[in-house]
Design a protein around this motif. Sequence first.
Motif, mmCIF file in Angstrom:
data_model
loop_
_atom_site.group_PDB
_atom_site.id
_atom_site.type_symbol
_atom_site.label_atom_id
_atom_site.label_comp_id
_atom_site.label_asym_id
_atom_site.label_seq_id
_atom_site.Cartn_x
_atom_site.Cartn_y
_atom_site.Cartn_z
ATOM 1 N N THR A 195 0.831 -1.202 0.000
ATOM 2 C CA THR A 195 0.000 0.000 0.000
ATOM 3 C C THR A 195 0.864 1.251 0.000
ATOM 4 N N PHE A 196 2.042 1.146 0.625
ATOM 5 C CA PHE A 196 2.914 2.310 0.792
ATOM 6 C C PHE A 196 4.139 2.265 -0.124
ATOM 7 N N ALA A 197 4.122 1.352 -1.086
ATOM 8 C CA ALA A 197 5.253 1.226 -2.011
ATOM 9 C C ALA A 197 5.473 2.536 -2.766
ATOM 10 N N GLY A 198 6.699 3.012 -2.757
ATOM 11 C CA GLY A 198 7.026 4.247 -3.451
ATOM 12 C C GLY A 198 6.539 5.501 -2.762
ATOM 13 N N LYS A 199 6.049 5.366 -1.519
ATOM 14 C CA LYS A 199 5.510 6.504 -0.782
ATOM 15 C C LYS A 199 6.308 6.752 0.498
ATOM 16 N N VAL A 200 6.279 7.988 0.946
ATOM 17 C CA VAL A 200 6.679 8.356 2.297
ATOM 18 C C VAL A 200 5.413 8.325 3.145
ATOM 19 N N TYR A 201 5.519 7.879 4.406
ATOM 20 C CA TYR A 201 4.319 7.929 5.237
ATOM 21 C C TYR A 201 4.643 8.268 6.684
ATOM 22 N N VAL A 202 3.625 8.784 7.371
ATOM 23 C CA VAL A 202 3.722 9.104 8.798
ATOM 24 C C VAL A 202 2.803 8.145 9.539
ATOM 25 N N ALA A 203 3.339 7.498 10.577
ATOM 26 C CA ALA A 203 2.582 6.503 11.337
ATOM 27 C C ALA A 203 2.431 6.939 12.787
ATOM 28 N N ASP A 204 1.353 6.460 13.409
ATOM 29 C CA ASP A 204 1.200 6.629 14.850
ATOM 30 C C ASP A 204 0.376 5.478 15.408
ATOM 31 N N PHE A 205 0.239 5.453 16.745
ATOM 32 C CA PHE A 205 -0.539 4.438 17.458
ATOM 33 C C PHE A 205 -1.506 5.169 18.375
ATOM 34 N N PHE A 206 -2.777 4.756 18.342
ATOM 35 C CA PHE A 206 -3.821 5.509 19.038
ATOM 36 C C PHE A 206 -4.969 4.558 19.369
ATOM 37 N N TYR A 221 -1.963 16.041 7.364
ATOM 38 C CA TYR A 221 -2.805 15.539 6.268
ATOM 39 C C TYR A 221 -3.290 16.693 5.400
ATOM 40 N N GLU A 222 -3.764 17.751 6.026
ATOM 41 C CA GLU A 222 -4.290 18.888 5.284
ATOM 42 C C GLU A 222 -3.174 19.671 4.594
ATOM 43 N N HIS A 223 -2.042 19.794 5.280
ATOM 44 C CA HIS A 223 -0.921 20.535 4.706
ATOM 45 C C HIS A 223 -0.405 19.855 3.436
ATOM 46 N N TYR A 224 -0.353 18.506 3.464
ATOM 47 C CA TYR A 224 0.194 17.755 2.330
ATOM 48 C C TYR A 224 -0.899 17.196 1.408
ATOM 49 N N ALA A 225 -2.092 17.735 1.525
ATOM 50 C CA ALA A 225 -3.203 17.232 0.706
ATOM 51 C C ALA A 225 -2.894 17.222 -0.789
ATOM 52 N N PRO A 226 -2.194 18.231 -1.334
ATOM 53 C CA PRO A 226 -1.931 18.209 -2.778
ATOM 54 C C PRO A 226 -0.814 17.242 -3.185
ATOM 55 N N ASP A 227 -0.109 16.652 -2.235
ATOM 56 C CA ASP A 227 1.080 15.859 -2.537
ATOM 57 C C ASP A 227 0.797 14.371 -2.340
ATOM 58 N N ASN A 228 0.619 13.652 -3.445
ATOM 59 C CA ASN A 228 0.262 12.235 -3.330
ATOM 60 C C ASN A 228 1.456 11.335 -3.033
#
Length: 209
Positions: free
Chosen positions: A61-72, A91-98
Amino acid sequence: MRLANFMVGAALITFTACSNPDNTPLPIVGNTVIVNGDTIYHQIADFRFINQDSQWVDNATFAGKVYVADFFFTSCPTICPKVTRQMLRLYEHYAPDNRILFLSHSIDVRRDTVERLKEYATGLGVTSDRWHFVTGDHDQIYEMADDYFSTALVDTDAPGGFDHSGLLILVDENRHVRSFCDGTNEEEVNRLMMDIDKLLRQEYSSRLD
């Protein structure tokens, strides 16, 4: 192992925050091993969870992507609302960046059903093409927290019944942890945004080389 990994992560949070000039790459967090002269870096292990849309989420799902993770967990009475607000800000700040995605692991697998996660995500106004709220096997999720140098423990004496960190964890397209921040601290999240921008620039440049 969990404590040792968390101590490594905690030490490198300070390193990442204080010793990372703009012209240097972000460090790869975690212990390294040398195999036949090659340096092997810590990577996020294989995983498979189900998200708020009843879709399977795994490493692909995250192949070729940068991602931010957390636990909640959705009923958390302490730090989770603060951390989620900061994740929403990212999420809102990076909304235009897929090139960047978000991944939130519920540590309350009994109560945080798919339906409940869907309601939670809908309330935030986010969609699963960018932000996955996942649940799954209890042991696997708790082991994943260790893999991200985070903390997730069942603790009946803690508010809500769980002890967990409020870390936001930045992962690159090769499953390497590259930065952390305290997700309850807006200034720390601002610093993480700078690290995200740097990582995105570096990853794009490397593809052009």
